[in-house]
Design an enzyme around this catalytic site. Structure first.
Site, PDB file in Angstrom:
ATOM      1  N   HIS A 174       0.835  -1.130  -0.082  1.00  0.00           N
ATOM      2  CA  HIS A 174       0.075   0.119  -0.105  1.00  0.00           C
ATOM      3  C   HIS A 174       0.961   1.170   0.001  1.00  0.00           C
ATOM      4  CE1 HIS A 174      -3.663   2.214  -0.040  1.00  0.00           C
ATOM      5  NE2 HIS A 174      -4.472   1.354   0.798  1.00  0.00           N
ATOM      6  N   ASP A 196      -2.202   1.816  -4.522  1.00  0.00           N
ATOM      7  CA  ASP A 196      -3.554   2.086  -3.712  1.00  0.00           C
ATOM      8  C   ASP A 196      -4.569   0.974  -4.127  1.00  0.00           C
ATOM      9  OD1 ASP A 196      -4.303   2.948  -6.278  1.00  0.00           O
ATOM     10  OD2 ASP A 196      -3.762   4.986  -5.777  1.00  0.00           O
TER      11      ASP A 196
END
Length: 436
Positions: A408, A412
């Site tokens: 992450h 995304d």
């Protein structure tokens, strides 16, 4: 008599040193050309080193567990096999068995000791220093900070930090390190690790082998490095199942290769990466390294129970037959412990077929330094509602879960979800009339 030098062979890209695990021959033993003389290990794989000629082992220059630079002479072989083995053995055992006078020059202790002392005072940090998984593992075990590891002078190719450099540094390390700012003291956790009960005569202790230790370190490092997020989708792979069942016998008769699901999955992933290239990246501090090559790693179980990741290189440039040949070769080599070092390095994305073991889905751990890994669940038939020209109907379909774990920091939810959906779309759109 001709004396042949046996050198530590090149073990693949980015590998500058290897550890001697075991000598299968001793001084005075006769060897045949291409006969295995010793076993060596890198931070990636264990390998066998064959003899370059037929002859007699005249001298062994390094002991087991020693780290040797690639290209270094590790033994001498008398190519004239008529040399009396006993004479050689007596001569060499006298000079080599003396532990107090080893003739080795991997590390020049005095020079390095001086360098280490300077580093500890000035702490000259090289932020561009390449740190291999092995070096990172040692640093974690010895509680070395990133800044401290990057300050160690490297004696490898292009100044690369080797295991021997870190070991030498630790030997002369001084406390406290003057140039490293002292972090504010954090209150120690009051949590006590639970004791592990052991019943004598019933329980038994099995020590991790070298590869299992490396896997454990690599997995812990990955979880500490990347904030993992996992997304899931369900895919209808009925067309793929029906097509494979129809052509697999003909495929093997025509091409001499088994047709498994893996090359089909690799093909779909490669196509998805072409559309979403930011999945095919690595993180280098504050920079993102975008990989041009699409090299798909396949998480594969070894006979020992350990895990290894052979690599299908340039998967986007191969057709289904080429992928099938490549996948079958890597899988067979893994099962026979015959993978070469350059067949297990350089992956840019990894897939793990957890369905092989009957798992419905999985939450895989990212194979560093990649930023995503795809788990493929078991294919199961079940009734599904599908839309046809006549409207909604219930039909028996072959369904499979895909799960994508991604980093992450740079991937995304939009990118991760879009990529995963693209893989699913490629599988569902498979042409059931495809020619072989």
């Amino acid at each position: 008599m001709t004396t042949v030098e046996l050198k530590m062979p090149k073990m693949g890209e980015s590998i500058s040193e290897a550890t001697i695990l075991n000598w299968l021959k001793k001084v005075g033993d006769s060897v045949e050309e291409d006969e295995t003389i010793l076993e060596v290990a890198t931070d990636k794989v264990d390998s066998e080193v064959p003899s370059p000629c037929t002859g007699v082992i005249a001298k062994i220059l390094f002991e087991p567990n020693e780290v040797v630079e690639i290209g270094k002479v590790i033994a001498l072989i008398h190519a004239d096999a008529s040399q009396v083995a006993t004479e050689v053995k007596e001569e060499e055992n006298t000079s080599i068995s003396k532990k107090d006078t080893p003739k080795r020059d991997i590390v020049k202790s005095n020079n390095n000791a001086v360098k280490v002392g300077v580093v500890q005072q000035k702490l000259v940090v090289n932020p561009d220093a390449f740190l291999s998984p092995l070096i990172i593992s040692i640093a974690q075990k010895e509680n070395l900070s990133l800044e401290e590891v990057q300050s160690i002078p490297g004696t490898g190719v292009d100044g690369r930090i080797r295991k021997s450099d870190v070991m030498q540094y630790l030997k002369h390390r001084k406390y406290p390190l003057q140039s490293i700012p002292q972090a504010p003291q954090v209150q120690k956790s009051t949590y006590a690790a639970p004791q592990i009960p052991f019943t004598e005569g019933k329980d038994r202790i099995v020590e991790m082998d070298r590869m299992r230790k490396m896997i454990a370190d690599h997995m812990v490092y990955s979880k500490h490095t990347s904030p993992h997020v996992t997304s899931y989708i369900e895919v209808d792979v009925t067309n793929i199942v029906n097509w494979r069942n129809k052509v697999k016998i003909e495929f093997q008769e025509k091409h001499g290769e088994k047709l498994t699901y893996t090359p089909i999955f690799v093909e779909a992933v490669a196509k998805a990466i072409q559309e979403y290239p930011m999945i095919n990246v690595s993180v280098d501090d504050k920079n993102i390294v975008v990989r041009k090559d699409i090299n798909i790693g396949m998480a594969t179980a070894l006979p020992s129970g350990n895990l290894i990741v052979p690599v299908v290189r340039n998967a986007d440039e191969k057709n289904l037959l080429g992928l099938a040949k490549n996948v079958n070769h890597l899988a067979n080599s893994a099962r026979n412990n015959a993978l070469k070092p350059d067949e297990i390095g350089g992956s840019t994305f990894t897939i793990s077929n957890v369905g092989t073991f009957g798992s419905l889905m999985g939450t895989p751990i990212i194979n560093q330094p990649e930023v995503a890994i795809l788990a493929l669940g078991i294919i199961k038939k079940r009734p599904e509602v599908i839309t046809t020209e006549k409207g909604d109907e219930i039909a028996i379909r072959s369904m499979m879960y895909l799960s994508l774990s991604f980093d992450h920091r740079v991937v995304d939810g939009f990118l991760g979800g879009s990529f995963l959906r693209k893989v699913g779309d490629e599988l569902e759109a498979f042409d059931s009339n495809r020619e072989i």
